[in-house]
Design a protein around this motif. Structure first.
Motif, PDB file in Angstrom:
ATOM      1  N   GLU A   1       7.862   2.115  16.959  1.00 31.32           N
ATOM      2  CA  GLU A   1       7.875   3.442  17.389  1.00 31.32           C
ATOM      3  C   GLU A   1       6.730   3.421  18.704  1.00 31.32           C
ATOM      4  N   ARG A   2       5.678   2.856  18.312  1.00 30.29           N
ATOM      5  CA  ARG A   2       4.194   2.927  19.293  1.00 30.29           C
ATOM      6  C   ARG A   2       4.414   1.618  20.127  1.00 30.29           C
ATOM      7  N   ARG A   3       5.196   0.668  19.706  1.00 29.77           N
ATOM      8  CA  ARG A   3       5.391  -0.772  20.383  1.00 29.77           C
ATOM      9  C   ARG A   3       4.133  -1.389  20.490  1.00 29.77           C
ATOM     10  N   ILE A   4       3.595  -1.466  19.238  1.00 30.92           N
ATOM     11  CA  ILE A   4       1.943  -2.447  19.161  1.00 30.92           C
ATOM     12  C   ILE A   4       2.146  -3.138  18.028  1.00 30.92           C
ATOM     13  N   ALA A   5       1.142  -4.156  17.969  1.00 27.69           N
ATOM     14  CA  ALA A   5       0.813  -4.737  16.990  1.00 27.69           C
ATOM     15  C   ALA A   5       0.532  -3.945  15.701  1.00 27.69           C
ATOM     16  N   ILE A   6       0.647  -4.498  14.321  1.00 19.85           N
ATOM     17  CA  ILE A   6       0.067  -4.053  13.198  1.00 19.85           C
ATOM     18  C   ILE A   6      -0.339  -5.226  12.322  1.00 19.85           C
ATOM     19  N   LYS A   7      -1.311  -5.192  11.719  1.00 18.03           N
ATOM     20  CA  LYS A   7      -1.757  -6.278  10.847  1.00 18.03           C
ATOM     21  C   LYS A   7      -2.952  -5.641   9.966  1.00 18.03           C
ATOM     22  N   CYS A   8      -2.957  -6.514   8.986  1.00 17.94           N
ATOM     23  CA  CYS A   8      -3.958  -6.023   7.670  1.00 17.94           C
ATOM     24  C   CYS A   8      -5.313  -5.658   8.291  1.00 17.94           C
ATOM     25  N   ASP A   9      -5.779  -4.525   7.590  1.00 16.68           N
ATOM     26  CA  ASP A   9      -7.194  -4.172   8.106  1.00 16.68           C
ATOM     27  C   ASP A   9      -7.986  -4.343   6.706  1.00 16.68           C
ATOM     28  N   ARG A  10      -7.336  -4.851   5.642  1.00 16.43           N
ATOM     29  CA  ARG A  10      -7.936  -4.765   4.272  1.00 16.43           C
ATOM     30  C   ARG A  10      -8.654  -3.408   4.159  1.00 16.43           C
ATOM     31  N   CYS A  11      -7.945  -2.500   4.226  1.00 15.36           N
ATOM     32  CA  CYS A  11      -8.265  -1.092   3.765  1.00 15.36           C
ATOM     33  C   CYS A  11      -9.723  -0.641   3.806  1.00 15.36           C
ATOM     34  N   PRO A  12     -10.285  -0.357   4.996  1.00 16.67           N
ATOM     35  CA  PRO A  12     -11.435  -0.155   5.039  1.00 16.67           C
ATOM     36  C   PRO A  12     -12.146   0.881   4.407  1.00 16.67           C
ATOM     37  N   GLN A  13     -11.071   2.022   4.022  1.00 22.08           N
ATOM     38  CA  GLN A  13     -11.663   3.253   2.956  1.00 22.08           C
ATOM     39  C   GLN A  13     -11.721   3.129   1.555  1.00 22.08           C
ATOM     40  N   ARG A  14     -11.347   1.662   1.317  1.00 22.05           N
ATOM     41  CA  ARG A  14     -11.036   1.561  -0.115  1.00 22.05           C
ATOM     42  C   ARG A  14     -11.934   0.402  -0.720  1.00 22.05           C
ATOM     43  N   GLU A  15     -12.398   0.517  -1.924  1.00 22.44           N
ATOM     44  CA  GLU A  15     -13.028  -0.675  -2.436  1.00 22.44           C
ATOM     45  C   GLU A  15     -12.492  -1.761  -2.695  1.00 22.44           C
ATOM     46  N   GLU A  16     -11.112  -1.604  -3.325  1.00 24.05           N
ATOM     47  CA  GLU A  16     -10.374  -2.601  -3.368  1.00 24.05           C
ATOM     48  C   GLU A  16      -9.161  -2.543  -2.547  1.00 24.05           C
ATOM     49  N   PRO A  17      -8.578  -3.542  -1.923  1.00 21.45           N
ATOM     50  CA  PRO A  17      -7.174  -3.022  -1.028  1.00 21.45           C
ATOM     51  C   PRO A  17      -6.186  -2.572  -1.856  1.00 21.45           C
ATOM     52  N   ALA A  18      -5.198  -2.056  -1.335  1.00 19.29           N
ATOM     53  CA  ALA A  18      -4.302  -1.310  -1.985  1.00 19.29           C
ATOM     54  C   ALA A  18      -3.134  -2.269  -2.634  1.00 19.29           C
ATOM     55  N   CYS A  19      -3.072  -3.429  -1.900  1.00 19.48           N
ATOM     56  CA  CYS A  19      -1.993  -4.270  -2.432  1.00 19.48           C
ATOM     57  C   CYS A  19      -2.565  -4.921  -3.644  1.00 19.48           C
ATOM     58  N   VAL A  20      -3.771  -5.254  -3.631  1.00 18.36           N
ATOM     59  CA  VAL A  20      -4.269  -5.987  -4.909  1.00 18.36           C
ATOM     60  C   VAL A  20      -4.305  -4.833  -6.082  1.00 18.36           C
ATOM     61  N   LYS A  21      -4.776  -3.802  -5.554  1.00 18.38           N
ATOM     62  CA  LYS A  21      -4.537  -2.627  -6.771  1.00 18.38           C
ATOM     63  C   LYS A  21      -3.077  -2.529  -7.582  1.00 18.38           C
ATOM     64  N   ALA A  22      -2.211  -2.747  -6.596  1.00 23.36           N
ATOM     65  CA  ALA A  22      -0.760  -2.691  -6.941  1.00 23.36           C
ATOM     66  C   ALA A  22      -0.207  -3.863  -7.542  1.00 23.36           C
ATOM     67  N   CYS A  23      -0.913  -4.865  -7.239  1.00 27.04           N
ATOM     68  CA  CYS A  23      -0.522  -6.295  -8.042  1.00 27.04           C
ATOM     69  C   CYS A  23      -0.423  -6.191  -9.323  1.00 27.04           C
ATOM     70  N   LEU A  24       0.635  -6.190 -10.026  1.00 25.79           N
ATOM     71  CA  LEU A  24       0.670  -6.351 -11.504  1.00 25.79           C
ATOM     72  C   LEU A  24       0.385  -7.514 -12.312  1.00 25.79           C
ATOM     73  N   THR A  25       0.762  -8.723 -11.495  1.00 24.79           N
ATOM     74  CA  THR A  25       0.846  -9.816 -12.203  1.00 24.79           C
ATOM     75  C   THR A  25      -0.298 -10.562 -11.802  1.00 24.79           C
ATOM     76  N   GLY A  26      -1.283 -10.113 -11.235  1.00 23.91           N
ATOM     77  CA  GLY A  26      -2.594 -10.935 -10.846  1.00 23.91           C
ATOM     78  C   GLY A  26      -2.144 -11.942  -9.990  1.00 23.91           C
ATOM     79  N   ALA A  27      -1.088 -11.738  -8.942  1.00 25.44           N
ATOM     80  CA  ALA A  27      -0.930 -12.767  -8.126  1.00 25.44           C
ATOM     81  C   ALA A  27      -1.854 -12.724  -6.835  1.00 25.44           C
TER      82      ALA A  27
END
Lengths: 186, 152, 680
Positions: free
Chosen positions: A138-164
């Protein structure tokens, strides 16, 4: 200090290294343990929700621009691997960016992207060795990981169930791996 | 838009052979739009192009993902040359009526060529210049990382 | 409406790319890229891209002319030219015997023309037929023929991408065969490990994981050290050695006695790198060796090639997809010219001239009883001209003055000839000495088949009319044969190809009918009409009589010579925008602007020692002569070595005439010379 595992003595550095260094310059990073990934895509979903305005899955799906994930679980030859920004020490994308839309924090090494400066030339995507810079249609720009600045632990890590995905300091990750190796050995 | 082909460079592959320069000049009557200096330097057809933003005549437009100059609108003022962060808009002096006048030109993706577009991508011997879907290109990069991981 | 497109084979290097010419009103207007072609998916290097400039160049020779004793040119008619030339040739034959005439064939003209030319030379009675494969890959033909049975590339270029490890030795293909780099990069992206052995830093070494920057001329030592390390670690493929090779027991003791630590010092490469290279090559599931003139153009070129073959045999990396030996050939038909027997020691189909029975069976097809044997090679011909044995030379599209070693001597020899006939497209340096210059048609102006480096035979049709009075080489050779009374009629390319089908078993099934319909061509050996061609050689058996490959031991230690102080070793090589003797590319402005003048590259430390600054005019003094060049200071070369491209007439004035004893290739790659700023 010595520790004893199954009757064998080890020097303390094997286990206790994490307490060794303490200071401002110790940064946590997201580490991937590829063998643990089962390809459930929870991290992708959590990432997209985290980068939505509402931060809520049910509202996020109706948002425009559509929230997009910043990490990618790819299935290749039967293996599943999460690909995410490594926030490289000397990041090629930052060096390539001519408009300073990508900037790297000198202390934390986190590469951040400011959408207002991005012109969508994709030089960052072309130089990124991991292929983790994507485009927002939509905005025709790049997006990339910002390591979730508002969070203590990034959302992806929090969501990972297997500890990968684990969010640890380098030394902690190394000692984690070592601990695992020891427990496998004995 | 999302699925259209676009230029995608693999700078590490460039072998500095000048094939793209020679091919581009041949196709554009001597006014080459690509330069090689260890890596191919060419218009990247930005999606929010500063050249379009800066052009007061509206002489630049995006046509199917390719930024092109509308020759009849262009005054050769050169403001786009200043605004381009990559130096991809070229100025060549041409002779007209005995006078030397500057002409602005840039990559047009070989828009008007009937025999296949983007000669630089077609001719690149090492595959450093590609013309492909953005998503495919990014996924092929991830695949490469995966293979490196497998190799150990 | 789109104009018709005619697909032709690129006239430059041996990769054999194809492209389309857009023809409008009898003139080629544009090039279009053939994305389905198997060699390079339609990619072209800068030389291929400038092919149109070549066709319509103002310098082209358009009329036959005669040069008188004052050097003035007189335009003559074809009839007069051919009549005078044939009369003179017959005169020389009756005065001095047929051995007094030398014939130089060309790696730039089609298979049919080469075949007819060598047939003309041999029926005329002269054994002295040779061409410039002598100057690039003669050691490959000799060494690979005796090791494997055929002197050619074992796998197609495209197959490189299936390799898991690629050893590049003495090749700068990123500049000389740019399209090959596409497949090497693909292999690398698929996880292959790339090792490059080169005394210089080049675009090719850029793509390597490991770069061994050896001293020039120590390739044999390195290969032996790698093999020794493989043996020491037991990584050799014993099964393969036992079942498919012979002669290993002679090589083994030599390898066991190699002292790798000493070799590492001799070649100037860390020991660890040699070991890594050896392990990577031996351990991978499919390894390939790419080599080129860095290996062959040495005094022991044949032994170096034999060592490459030994390494491949030792690990069993041959005869599979992704595993092979890749000698990259330099010109669009150098493989074909060798196949057609335009070499003094081989008849068509690599029949050795010494093999009486097979020779007789071939010449009986030419209605001859026997032909003379024991011909001279290019470099020997030059010596024999100086000694007065050779009085006439017929040169087909070559520029010996620039491409042969020791230019001054070649010049002296050529100007002594009673008759020098040159057939070419441009007035080259050699044309300044020729008595008769005949204008030839260019590649798109005649039809014929060309064999590329991967043995792919492709048909290139006639799509344009010859310019001026220039004529296809086949017409010229055919007419000359008529004037000499050798045959009556001038054959068409198709008729000659049919004769080749009969004479050369490798080409048995490559008939004109099959070739014309196939853009991708056929890969020899293709013995029968319905044979699909053989992209990968030696899958089941080697081409030698007993089906086994043979190790040819080479004791590299014997040849290691220490270099003197303040003597530089000069490496000659190629740059991306120029082609061989440069007579074509130096004329094309689109290319020559990148490398307009002769430059000599010197290491910054050496330059500082000698007080040379970048851009200075320097004098490079060889064994016999000195030439001037512009200094370029760069750490792309090792300390103690210089680099000079050989596309300029000056470069080969410095190279020595030392020959490899077997293949008789001059050692272009290690001339000894001194350098100083001009005037001092």
């Amino acid at each position: 200090m010595n520790v004893e595992i199954k009757g064998i003595r080890f020097f303390a550095w094997v286990v206790e290294e994490s307490n060794y260094l303490q200071g401002e310059d110790r940064m946590k990073e997201i580490f991937v343990r590829i063998e643990r990934c089962v390809g459930c895509h929870s991290c992708e979903l959590a990432c997209a929700v985290e980068h939505s305005r509402s931060k809520n899955l049910y509202e996020a799906i109706y948002e425009i621009p559509r929230p997009k994930r910043r990490l990618y679980v790819e299935q290749m030859e039967g293996r599943r691997i999460p690909f995410l920004c490594r926030h490289c020490e000397d990041a090629p994308c930052v060096r390539a960016c001519r408009t300073n839309a990508l900037l790297q924090d000198p202390v934390t090494r986190i590469v951040t992207h400011s959408p207002e400066r991005c012109i969508g030339c994709w030089l960052c995507a072309m130089t990124c060795p991991y292929g983790v810079i994507n485009r927002e249609e939509e905005r025709r720009i790049a997006i990339k990981c910002d390591r979730c600045p508002q969070r203590e632990e990034p959302a992806c890590v929090k969501a990972c169930l297997t500890g990968a995905l684990v969010f640890l300091e380098e030394q902690d990750f190394a000692s984690l791996v070592r601990r695992e190796a020891i427990s496998r050995t004995f | 838009m999302g699925s259209s082909l676009r230029i995608f460079l693999r700078p590490e592959r460039c072998i500095n052979c000048y094939a793209c320069e020679v091919a581009c000049e041949k196709t554009h009557e001597g006014m080459g739009n690509i330069k090689v200096q260890g890596v191919p330097l060419v218009c990247l057809h930005c999606e929010v192009p500063p050249c379009i933003t800066s052009c007061y005549r509206g002489a630049l437009e995006i046509k199917e993902g390719i930024v092109v100059i509308r020759k009849d609108y262009c005054t050769n003022c050169g403001i786009c040359v200043l605004s381009c962060p990559f130096g991809a808009i070229m100025v060549t002096e041409v002779e007209r009526d005995g006078k030397k006048i500057p002409r602005i030109h840039k990559c047009d993706g070989c828009w008007e060529r009937p025999y296949g577009f983007a000669v630089c991508a077609l001719t690149c011997p090492s595959g450093a210049i590609g013309w492909e879907r953005f998503e495919d290109a990014v996924v092929s990069k991830r695949e490469k990382v995966y293979r490196l991981y497998l190799r150990g | 409406m789109r104009d018709p497109i005619s697909s032709v084979v690129c006239p430059y290097c041996g990769a054999g790319c194809r492209f389309g010419l857009v023809i409008k009103d009898g003139r080629a207007r544009d090039i279009c890229y053939d994305s389905d072609h198997p060699v390079a998916q339609g990619a072209l290097c800068p030389k291929g891209n400038s092919a149109l400039d070549l066709l319509y160049h103002p310098d082209r020779l358009l009329f036959p002319y005669r040069r008188d004793s004052h050097g003035r040119r007189h335009r003559i008619s074809w009839d007069e030219a051919l009549k005078t030339i044939s009369t003179k040739l017959l005169q020389i034959r009756s005065d001095f015997g047929p051995e007094a005439v030398g014939f130089l064939a060309s790696a730039k003209v089609s298979n049919e023309e080469n075949y007819l030319f060598q047939k003309l030379a041999r029926i005329f009675g002269s054994p002295n037929i040779d061409h410039c494969a002598r100057l690039c890959h003669a050691p490959s033909i000799v060494a690979l023929s005796r090791s494997f049975g055929s002197g050619a590339m074992t796998n197609p270029i495209k197959d490189l991408e299936n390799a898991r490890c690629i050893l590049i030795i003495g090749s700068n293909f990123a500049e000389n065969h740019p399209v090959v780099s596409r497949w090497v990069w693909n292999a690398r992206d698929r996880g292959a490990y790339i090792i490059s052995v080169d005394p210089r830093v080049t675009p090719t070494t850029k793509m390597a994981h490991l770069h061994l920057m050896i001293r020039p001329g120590t390739d044999g030592l390195l290969l032996n050290a790698m093999m020794a390390q493989i043996l020491r670690e037991g990584l050799e493929n014993r099964d393969f050695i036992r079942s498919r090779t012979e002669g290993f027991q002679e090589l083994e003791p030599i390898l066991r006695s190699v002292n790798i630590e000493k070799v590492s010092k001799q070649i100037g490469v860390p020991l660890g790198d040699i070991i890594t290279a050896a392990r990577r090559y031996a351990n991978s599931s499919a390894s390939s060796i790419i080599y080129c003139m860095g290996v062959t153009q040495h005094r022991s070129g044949t032994d170096f090639v034999a060592s490459c073959a030994n390494l491949a045999l030792l690990c069993g990396h041959i005869g599979r997809s992704g595993a092979g030996v890749f000698p990259l050939r330099g010109q669009n038909n150098v493989q074909g010219a060798s196949d057609m027997g335009a070499l003094s020691e081989f008849l068509p189909g690599y029949v050795p001239v010494g093999d009486v029975e097979r020779r007789r069976s071939i010449v009986s097809l030419w209605n001859q009883k026997d032909i003379p044997v024991g011909g001279l090679t290019i470099t020997e011909m030059v010596d024999e001209i100086l000694s007065g044995k050779i009085r006439a030379l017929f040169v087909l599209g070559e520029n010996p003055l620039v491409s042969d070693p020791s230019g001054a001597e070649t010049e002296r020899a050529l100007s002594r000839l009673d008759l020098l006939v040159l057939e070419d497209i441009f007035p080259t340096e050699t044309a300044e000495l020729a008595h008769f210059v005949l204008p030839a048609a260019m590649w798109a102006e005649k039809s014929g088949s060309y064999t590329n480096t991967e043995r792919r035979v492709q048909w290139s049709p006639k799509v344009l009319d010859p310019q001026g009075e220039s004529k296809p080489d086949l017409w010229i050779i055919g007419n000359l044969g008529r004037w000499l009374g050798i045959w009556e009629s001038i054959p068409t390319p198709e008729e000659v190809l049919r004769e080749i089908n009969k004479v050369v078993p490798l080409y048995g099934g490559i008939t004109p009918e099959r070739l014309l319909g196939r853009r991708e061509g056929l890969i020899w050996p293709c013995p029968e009409e319905n044979h699909p061609g053989s992209p990968i050689l030696y899958v089941e058996r080697f081409n030698r009589e007993n089906g086994l490959a043979k190790f040819y031991p080479y004791d590299a230690d014997r040849d290691a010579t220490p270099t003197e102080e303040d003597t530089f070793s000069l490496i000659t090589g190629r740059v991306v925008v120029h082609y061989n003797s440069g007579s074509i590319t130096r004329r094309i402005e689109a290319l020559s602007r990148y490398e307009p003048k002769l430059e000599v590259t010197i290491h910054p430390k050496d330059a500082e020692k000698l007080g040379i600054r970048a851009g200075d005019l320097v004098t490079v003094r060889g064994e016999r002569e000195a030439v001037d060049a512009i200094a370029k200071i760069s750490s792309q070369v090792r300390e103690g070595s210089l680099f000079m491209p050989f596309h300029f007439p000056e470069a080969n004035r410095l190279t020595p005439r030392d020959l490899d004893p077997l293949a008789r290739i001059p050692s272009f790659k290690d001339a000894k010379c001194k350098i100083s700023t001009k005037g001092t």
